[in-house]
Design an enzyme around this catalytic site. Structure first.
Site, mmCIF file in Angstrom:
data_model
loop_
_atom_site.group_PDB
_atom_site.id
_atom_site.type_symbol
_atom_site.label_atom_id
_atom_site.label_comp_id
_atom_site.label_asym_id
_atom_site.label_seq_id
_atom_site.Cartn_x
_atom_site.Cartn_y
_atom_site.Cartn_z
ATOM 1 N N LYS A 175 -62.398 -17.146 -51.317
ATOM 2 C CA LYS A 175 -61.758 -18.096 -50.369
ATOM 3 C C LYS A 175 -62.194 -17.993 -49.308
ATOM 4 O O LYS A 175 -62.586 -16.963 -48.422
ATOM 5 C CB LYS A 175 -60.483 -17.452 -50.626
ATOM 6 N N SER A 218 -52.648 -22.499 -52.006
ATOM 7 C CA SER A 218 -53.539 -22.855 -51.267
ATOM 8 C C SER A 218 -54.770 -22.655 -51.726
ATOM 9 O O SER A 218 -55.952 -23.153 -51.579
ATOM 10 C CB SER A 218 -53.684 -22.087 -49.885
ATOM 11 N N SER A 271 -50.340 -18.202 -53.453
ATOM 12 C CA SER A 271 -51.607 -19.118 -53.625
ATOM 13 C C SER A 271 -52.692 -18.608 -54.447
ATOM 14 O O SER A 271 -53.564 -19.191 -54.435
ATOM 15 C CB SER A 271 -51.968 -19.127 -52.119
HETATM 16 N N1 GLN Z 1 -47.804 -22.649 -50.966
HETATM 17 C C1 GLN Z 1 -47.161 -21.584 -50.257
HETATM 18 C C2 GLN Z 1 -47.155 -22.151 -48.738
HETATM 19 O O1 GLN Z 1 -47.582 -23.238 -48.378
HETATM 20 C C3 GLN Z 1 -48.036 -20.430 -50.196
HETATM 21 C C4 GLN Z 1 -49.295 -20.249 -49.655
HETATM 22 C C5 GLN Z 1 -49.759 -19.211 -49.812
HETATM 23 O O2 GLN Z 1 -49.621 -18.328 -50.674
HETATM 24 N N2 GLN Z 1 -50.953 -18.905 -49.028
HETATM 25 O O3 GLN Z 1 -46.689 -21.651 -47.531
#
Ligand code: GLN
Length: 503
Positions: free
Chosen positions: A80, A155, A179
């Site tokens: 990532k 994400s 994410s």
């Molecule tokens: N979707 C969640 C957020 O927007 C989690 C993001 C993540 O785990 N990096 O914060």
């Protein structure tokens, strides 16, 4: 598509060890696939042909010399784009870091290199890992390999889509609120958030440091287990890293597959089902609970009342930490520097102009929210209260794990939604992580594995397994048993395998 690409990472590792294929051959097959399909998926922000092939050649030579190599040596992987790679672009999906070449490697980057795994590239993500759809990436969204008009989760949608569309057998993601797991759920792949501290965060660009955790993305549970063994373990560069040896996760997972689960108590969380959950998601989830029962597990219903407040607490704690972490992007040290269009050029006006131009809307929203909840007049009311809720969530987990060995729930309330459906409604977007966030607040491990396709749309559904902190092995074992019990490998039926490839 080259048939090698459908194989699991461990099958490929066995073939490499037996001399049936070379790493150069395999890595080239991945790169060919990436060049052929990435233009329509946009899973990769950086494709590193030269770097990956150099590692592959080195591993092939060392293997030919009879050197003893690691389990996954020669198996390609993607990272990532929030894990730093020395001399290679690391953008975090943000314009503010465009062109930045980190001067050092993250611990996971080094571990992957030591394991002899060719890194084929860096994957797309919501800007600074804020989002559930990759629509917040400054470099355009990633498509879901099951339906390119739909989101691949976020994400870490890039890592999940890369693995789901057979571009690479393994990837790493980061999970602050879901994410790794939610993208796994909506792309029919396996995604794991290990126990907080099990994998070093050194060199992971921080979003919310007390919640962030790096973990594996794979197509099978055993592949994920093998990858966690590679990247896990103590790191003196991360003061929150657990100082204990990594369990033999792959071996334990393999042993559990096909074995009965007699004596295992599985808790279905009352608060993580029902209203707001799509029918097909609940049906697939319940069918898998029946599979666990069929394997001999005892199913109990467990209530964790504080989970109802977890999302609200998360959206105070996470922005608070993010606002502080992102203060370092000031136009002085990393990435782009923008001068104000008019007025004096001072350090302050350059910082403001750089942050205005470099950050996207969602990042700005969270920085503003975070600085607000940390401000003197509001700290106790917001940040302080959220920390109390965090303690209650931890206590709910402790009480629940006295009654059962693992907790289970659907990973995400819905299957993959269409692009544009939630982008203008932050609350609707945030609700996608309703089931994944409690694990981050408590630091416990969570795993999502594909458990079926929803009847109404034919899209993959994720099954979440949560275990007590440091019991990652238990989570993998039950996941391995369930995966074998479900039988049909959902990741392999992804329509991406039928795509026509145009170079
Ligand atoms: N979707 C969640 C957020 O927007 C989690 C993001 C993540 O785990 N990096 O914060």
């Amino acid at each position: 598509m080259n048939e090698l690409l459908k194989k699991s990472a461990l099958e490929l590792a066995d073939m490499l060890a037996a001399g049936q294929i070379t790493s150069v051959e395999l890595t080239q097959a991945c790169l060919d696939r990436i060049h052929a399909v990435n233009p329509r998926v946009n899973a990769f922000l950086l494709i590193d042909d030269d770097g990956a092939l150099a590692t592959a050649r080195d591993i092939d030579e060392r293997r030919a010399r009879g050197e003893k190599l690691g389990r996954l040596a020669g198996v390609p992987i993607a990272l990532k784009d929030n894990m730093v790679t020395r001399g290679k672009d690391t953008t975090c999906g943000s314009k503010i870091l465009e062109g930045w070449k980190p001067p050092y490697d993250a611990t996971v980057t080094l571990k992957v290199a030591e394991a002899g795994m060719p890194v084929v590239g860096k994957t797309n993500m919501d800007e600074f890992a804020m989002g559930s759809s990759t629509e917040h990436s400054a470099y355009g969204p990633t498509g879901n390999p099951w339906d390119l008009d739909r989101i691949p989760g976020g994400s870490g949608g890039g890592s999940a889509a890369a693995v789901g569309s057979f571009m690479v057998p393994l990837a790493l993601g980061s999970d602050t609120g879901g994410s790794i797991r939610q993208p796994g759920a909506v792309t029919g792949t396996v995604g794991v958030k290990p126990t907080y501290g099990a994998v070093s965060r050194y060199g992971l660009v921080a979003m919310a440091s007390s919640l962030d955790q790096i973990g594996p993305v794979a197509r099978t549970v055993a592949d994920a287990a093998a990858l966690q063994e590679v990247v896990g373990g103590h790191d003196p560069f991360d003061s929150t890293s657990l100082d204990e040896p990594v369990a033999e996760l792959e071996k334990l997972t393999a042993q559990a597959a096909g074995k009965p689960l007699a004596g295992t108590r599985v808790g279905v969380v009352t608060e993580l089902q029902g209203e707001g959950y799509q029918k097909g998601v609940l049906d697939s989830f319940n069918a898998s609970v029946e599979v666990l029962k069929g394997l001999g597990a005892e199913i109990v219903e467990v209530s964790c009342p504080s989970f109802d407040y977890a999302l609200a607490a998360y959206y105070l704690i996470m922005p608070a930490e993010a606002s502080s972490n992102l203060a370092r992007f000031d136009g002085m040290r990393y990435g782009i520097r923008v001068e104000p269009e008019s007025g004096h050029v001072t350090a302050e006006t350059v910082m403001a102009a750089t942050r205005e131009a470099g950050f996207g809307d969602e990042v700005k929203r969270r920085i503003i929210l975070g600085t607000h909840v940390l401000s003197a007049g509001y700290y106790d009311a917001y940040y302080g209260s959220a920390q109390k809720v965090r303690t209650l969530v931890q206590r709910d987990f402790t009480a629940a794990f006295e009654k059962c060995d693992v907790l289970v729930s659907p990973t995400a309330p819905t299957t993959a939604f269409k692009f544009g459906d939630k982008i203008d409604d932050p609350m609707a977007m945030y609700l996608n992580d309703i089931a994944t966030i409690p694990a981050n607040l408590a630091g416990v491990p969570g795993l999502s594995l594909p458990c079926g396709l929803a009847a109404e749309d034919g899209l993959p559904v994720g099954f979440q397994i949560l275990a007590p902190a440091r019991e990652d092995a238990r989570m993998y074992q039950i996941a391995g048993a369930l995966e074998a019990g479900i039988g049909e490998p959902i990741a392999l039926s992804c329509p991406a395998s039928e795509w026509e490839e145009q170079a």
